[in-house]
Enzyme design. Sequence first.
Site, PDB file in Angstrom:
ATOM      1  N   CYS A 157      -1.309  13.778 -21.654  1.00 24.61           N
ATOM      2  CA  CYS A 157      -0.691  12.500 -22.020  1.00 24.61           C
ATOM      3  C   CYS A 157      -0.269  12.508 -23.479  1.00 24.61           C
ATOM      4  O   CYS A 157      -1.077  12.805 -24.358  1.00 24.61           O
ATOM      5  CB  CYS A 157      -1.716  11.387 -21.777  1.00 24.61           C
ATOM      6  SG  CYS A 157      -1.216   9.783 -22.371  1.00 24.61           S
ATOM      7  N   GLY A 201       2.920  -4.374   8.946  1.00 24.58           N
ATOM      8  CA  GLY A 201       2.809  -2.924   9.074  1.00 24.58           C
ATOM      9  C   GLY A 201       1.586  -2.314   8.435  1.00 24.58           C
ATOM     10  O   GLY A 201       1.637  -1.216   7.881  1.00 24.58           O
ATOM     11  N   HIS A 254      -1.435   1.346  -4.293  1.00 26.35           N
ATOM     12  CA  HIS A 254      -1.734   2.781  -4.160  1.00 26.35           C
ATOM     13  C   HIS A 254      -0.776   3.636  -4.988  1.00 26.35           C
ATOM     14  O   HIS A 254      -0.634   4.841  -4.749  1.00 26.35           O
ATOM     15  CB  HIS A 254      -1.684   3.210  -2.687  1.00 26.35           C
ATOM     16  CG  HIS A 254      -2.760   2.588  -1.875  1.00 26.35           C
ATOM     17  ND1 HIS A 254      -2.685   2.487  -0.495  1.00 26.35           N
ATOM     18  CD2 HIS A 254      -3.919   1.979  -2.212  1.00 26.35           C
ATOM     19  CE1 HIS A 254      -3.765   1.862  -0.041  1.00 26.35           C
ATOM     20  NE2 HIS A 254      -4.527   1.547  -1.062  1.00 26.35           N
ATOM     21  N   GLN A 276       0.839  -1.199   0.000  1.00 29.97           N
ATOM     22  CA  GLN A 276       0.000   0.000   0.000  1.00 29.97           C
ATOM     23  C   GLN A 276       0.876   1.253   0.000  1.00 29.97           C
ATOM     24  O   GLN A 276       0.370   2.367  -0.071  1.00 29.97           O
ATOM     25  CB  GLN A 276      -0.903  -0.008   1.244  1.00 29.97           C
ATOM     26  CG  GLN A 276      -1.870  -1.179   1.281  1.00 29.97           C
ATOM     27  CD  GLN A 276      -2.505  -1.352   2.645  1.00 29.97           C
ATOM     28  OE1 GLN A 276      -3.480  -0.681   2.977  1.00 29.97           O
ATOM     29  NE2 GLN A 276      -1.937  -2.217   3.460  1.00 29.97           N
ATOM     30  N   ASN A 277       2.189   1.044   0.090  1.00 26.12           N
ATOM     31  CA  ASN A 277       3.123   2.166   0.205  1.00 26.12           C
ATOM     32  C   ASN A 277       3.495   2.712  -1.166  1.00 26.12           C
ATOM     33  O   ASN A 277       3.614   1.961  -2.129  1.00 26.12           O
ATOM     34  CB  ASN A 277       4.370   1.725   0.985  1.00 26.12           C
ATOM     35  CG  ASN A 277       3.994   1.221   2.360  1.00 26.12           C
ATOM     36  OD1 ASN A 277       2.919   1.525   2.880  1.00 26.12           O
ATOM     37  ND2 ASN A 277       4.858   0.414   2.936  1.00 26.12           N
ATOM     38  N   SER A 288      -2.649  -1.397   9.211  1.00 24.97           N
ATOM     39  CA  SER A 288      -3.747  -1.378  10.185  1.00 24.97           C
ATOM     40  C   SER A 288      -4.967  -2.097   9.616  1.00 24.97           C
ATOM     41  O   SER A 288      -5.965  -2.279  10.307  1.00 24.97           O
ATOM     42  CB  SER A 288      -4.121   0.084  10.492  1.00 24.97           C
ATOM     43  OG  SER A 288      -4.517   0.741   9.291  1.00 24.97           O
ATOM     44  N   CYS A 342      -5.897   6.746 -20.298  1.00 25.20           N
ATOM     45  CA  CYS A 342      -5.415   5.481 -20.874  1.00 25.20           C
ATOM     46  C   CYS A 342      -4.579   4.666 -19.885  1.00 25.20           C
ATOM     47  O   CYS A 342      -4.233   3.525 -20.184  1.00 25.20           O
ATOM     48  CB  CYS A 342      -4.616   5.749 -22.153  1.00 25.20           C
ATOM     49  SG  CYS A 342      -3.037   6.562 -21.868  1.00 25.20           S
TER      50      CYS A 342
HETATM   51  N1  APR Z   1       6.973  -2.133  11.969  1.00 24.78           N
HETATM   52  C1  APR Z   1       5.821  -2.767  11.631  1.00 24.78           C
HETATM   53  N2  APR Z   1       4.591  -2.219  11.794  1.00 24.78           N
HETATM   54  C2  APR Z   1       4.538  -0.981  12.340  1.00 24.78           C
HETATM   55  C3  APR Z   1       5.695  -0.274  12.736  1.00 24.78           C
HETATM   56  C4  APR Z   1       6.952  -0.908  12.519  1.00 24.78           C
HETATM   57  N3  APR Z   1       8.093  -0.317  12.860  1.00 24.78           N
HETATM   58  N4  APR Z   1       5.305   0.930  13.263  1.00 24.78           N
HETATM   59  C5  APR Z   1       3.946   0.960  13.185  1.00 24.78           C
HETATM   60  N5  APR Z   1       3.492  -0.185  12.647  1.00 24.78           N
HETATM   61  C6  APR Z   1       2.084  -0.570  12.362  1.00 24.78           C
HETATM   62  C7  APR Z   1       1.055   0.178  13.179  1.00 24.78           C
HETATM   63  O1  APR Z   1       0.799  -0.512  14.383  1.00 24.78           O
HETATM   64  C8  APR Z   1      -0.166   0.149  12.266  1.00 24.78           C
HETATM   65  O2  APR Z   1      -0.934  -1.016  12.505  1.00 24.78           O
HETATM   66  O3  APR Z   1       1.823  -0.250  11.032  1.00 24.78           O
HETATM   67  C9  APR Z   1       0.427   0.037  10.873  1.00 24.78           C
HETATM   68  C10 APR Z   1       0.307   1.301  10.032  1.00 24.78           C
HETATM   69  O4  APR Z   1      -1.044   1.524   9.766  1.00 24.78           O
HETATM   70  P1  APR Z   1      -1.484   2.745   8.825  1.00 24.78           P
HETATM   71  O5  APR Z   1      -0.704   3.926   9.190  1.00 24.78           O
HETATM   72  O6  APR Z   1      -2.962   2.796   8.879  1.00 24.78           O
HETATM   73  O7  APR Z   1      -0.978   2.289   7.392  1.00 24.78           O
HETATM   74  P2  APR Z   1      -1.701   1.464   6.249  1.00 24.78           P
HETATM   75  O8  APR Z   1      -2.404   0.283   6.796  1.00 24.78           O
HETATM   76  O9  APR Z   1      -0.696   1.229   5.201  1.00 24.78           O
HETATM   77  O10 APR Z   1      -2.786   2.528   5.702  1.00 24.78           O
HETATM   78  C11 APR Z   1      -3.505   2.224   4.549  1.00 24.78           C
HETATM   79  O11 APR Z   1      -4.306   4.465   4.342  1.00 24.78           O
HETATM   80  O12 APR Z   1      -4.052   6.698   4.542  1.00 24.78           O
HETATM   81  C12 APR Z   1      -4.052   5.676   3.657  1.00 24.78           C
HETATM   82  O13 APR Z   1      -2.967   5.676   1.562  1.00 24.78           O
HETATM   83  C13 APR Z   1      -2.747   5.498   2.917  1.00 24.78           C
HETATM   84  O14 APR Z   1      -1.819   3.418   2.075  1.00 24.78           O
HETATM   85  C14 APR Z   1      -2.349   4.053   3.200  1.00 24.78           C
HETATM   86  C15 APR Z   1      -3.637   3.431   3.660  1.00 24.78           C
END
Ligand code: APR
Length: 295
Positions: free
Chosen positions: A180, A220, A151, A133-134, A222, A162
């Site tokens: 484009c 990593g 993402h 998602q990064n 949520s 396109c």
């Molecule tokens: N190592 C592993 N996990 C970690 C660490 C770490 N060092 N530090 C924090 N975390 C965990 C947190 O506990 C949390 O559960 O990573 C998770 C990050 O969650 P979010 O910030 O919600 O990230 P994500 O799930 O990728 O969000 C989804 O939301 O805002 C949008 O586009 C954005 O792609 C993103 C999407």
Amino acid sequence: MTPPKSNGLSSRDTPAFVPGRHCAQLSESIQRAADALLNHAYVVCLTGAGMSVESGIRPFRGPGGVWTEHGEPPLDDYRRFVSDPVAYWKRLLNPVGHLRELHASLDKAHPHEGYLALVELERVGAIKYIITQNIDGLHRKAGSRKVAEIHGNCEMLRCVSCGTRFERHEVDTSVLPPTCVVCGGIVKDDVVVFGEPIPEDVGLVCAEQTEFADCMLLVGTSAYVYPAAGLPQQVKAQGGALIEVGPHPTEITQMCDIVVRGTAATALPQLAQEVASRMAARMSESAVNRKTYDS
Ligand code: APR
């Protein structure tokens, strides 16, 4: 990309750690996770912002999260792009506030040991694909080959008509909005914003890999934002196993078979090490068996 229809449970309601079900000791959970990676045929890894925290990029939610500090962003970013792409581009080219901070951390970020561990797990065949998602491109920079950026990627641009992607230097942004060269459509950054549909090509890859998966390694995330948060649920619904790696409980912890309460940069190298030593043990065991059989 949309936030969840609530499953009625928030991570605050999720019991932090259920002794016996979720292994108390990190090393014990690492061993169980290594077993699971080796005993499943098609493991797909789903990563989120937590994967990049130890590379200096803040997460969005949880402790230290950007949205935790500033509140969840407006969910109509894409509608605002469509209604005024020039204003959107001006904000993108002159970022302020947390967008500026995010850009600065993206420019400085390098893959940590956890990324290299995933490269190794891919090399030995323990994981088949990474869905991230990064937008930071760190998995590819680390050397991972099979990566789907659901993402988008902050270094790329994309035509919203396109779907053609461009490197930033390939597009003239002196006139806004940029157009484009393939179809004349409007070019946007490749990053998928709230309210924007997941680009068809990457969406198909993610759907296909999730269908193949009999186990998903979550690192990593949520598991809060859809459609990505729906992928592990689909794996579970199709009888697969879920492994969660992260320091805090999440929306999906309760659904997970194994929980490794550690960070990406510390837990993943241990996991790769455990997998490597088990594979070596299996190899020497089968060598002994073969010798016994031939003698
Ligand atoms: N190592 C592993 N996990 C970690 C660490 C770490 N060092 N530090 C924090 N975390 C965990 C947190 O506990 C949390 O559960 O990573 C998770 C990050 O969650 P979010 O910030 O919600 O990230 P994500 O799930 O990728 O969000 C989804 O939301 O805002 C949008 O586009 C954005 O792609 C993103 C999407």
